[in-house]
Write an enzyme that holds these catalytic residues in place. Structure first.
Site, PDB file in Angstrom:
ATOM      1  N   HIS A  13       0.824  -1.206   0.000  1.00  0.00           N
ATOM      2  CA  HIS A  13       0.000   0.000   0.000  1.00  0.00           C
ATOM      3  C   HIS A  13       0.858   1.256   0.000  1.00  0.00           C
ATOM      4  CE1 HIS A  13       0.894   1.032   4.188  1.00  0.00           C
ATOM      5  NE2 HIS A  13       0.811  -0.262   4.447  1.00  0.00           N
ATOM      6  N   GLU A  86      -2.306  -7.486   6.974  1.00  0.00           N
ATOM      7  CA  GLU A  86      -1.088  -7.214   7.723  1.00  0.00           C
ATOM      8  C   GLU A  86      -0.936  -8.243   8.845  1.00  0.00           C
ATOM      9  OE1 GLU A  86       1.846  -6.388   8.179  1.00  0.00           O
ATOM     10  OE2 GLU A  86       1.821  -4.194   8.331  1.00  0.00           O
TER      11      GLU A  86
END
Length: 210
Positions: A13, A86
């Site tokens: 990201h 994550e």
């Protein structure tokens, strides 16, 4: 590239207001910064010319926001994939990196991560197994295609280390910058081929002929 190869692009990201200072983990509500949005646009432009078959993203906002320009450019929907999440940093979620660096456990995180599990969170070994299993499933679902996955630094590092045949204890040596692209090619019966790591500038169309 052979016709039967499956190409998976791993995109970290873009930048957020806390990139490099805080361990955000899975805490919700963290969005891209202005620079991060520009990075997302740049990723979409770099994908131009690639025959993308599917786009997947971690469910966290910063990953989905990075995927949105690519989805718009390719006229594809973004599919949320929990396996791209994550690492669960548990009690360390939201902690400042400067403070964590002073903890004795931080040396284990850096030099022996395979033995470390975050307090009330996930271990690096479990995270790697989750990520590798997810990519295997996506490879099977899109055999011979090009798949773009928007994820996070540690999961991407762990996947790249696995594809390289590098022990997890050395995965911290791999750099994955915001909005960078790493590419892995899979062919049945062969070891994975890592085509690029932490690529941040050049067009990606050369990775696969239309």
């Amino acid at each position: 590239m052979t016709a039967e190869s499956t190409l998976i692009l791993l995109v970290r990201h873009g930048e957020t207001p806390t990139t490099g200072t805080v361990l955000p983990g899975r805490a919700p509500g963290l969005h891209l910064s202005e620079r991060g949005r520009a990075q997302a646009d740049a990723v979409a432009e770099r994908l131009s010319g690639l025959p993308v078959q599917a786009i997947y993203s971690s469910p966290l906002e910063r990953a989905k926001e990075t995927a949105e320009p690519a989805a718009a450019r390719t006229s594809m929907a973004v599919t949320e994939e929990p396996g791209l999440l994550e690492c669960d940093f548990g009690d360390w979620t939201g902690a400042a990196l400067a403070g964590l660096a002073g903890l004795p456990e931080w040396q284990t995180v850096q030099h022996n991560p395979s033995a470390f599990r975050f307090p009330n969170g996930e271990g690096f070994s479990g995270m790697q197994a989750r990520m590798v299993g997810t990519l295997e499933n996506l490879r099977a679902a899109h055999r011979g295609g090009v798949v773009v996955c928007f994820s996070h630094a540690d999961p991407i590092k762990a996947a790249v280390a696995h594809a390289l045949g590098t022990h997890l204890d050395l995965f911290q040596r791999i750099m994955i910058s915001p909005a960078s692209v790493s590419a892995i090619s899979y062919v049945d019966g062969r070891a994975p081929a890592v085509l690029t790591v932490n690529s941040t500038s050049e067009p990606l169309s050369g990775l696969r002929s239309p």
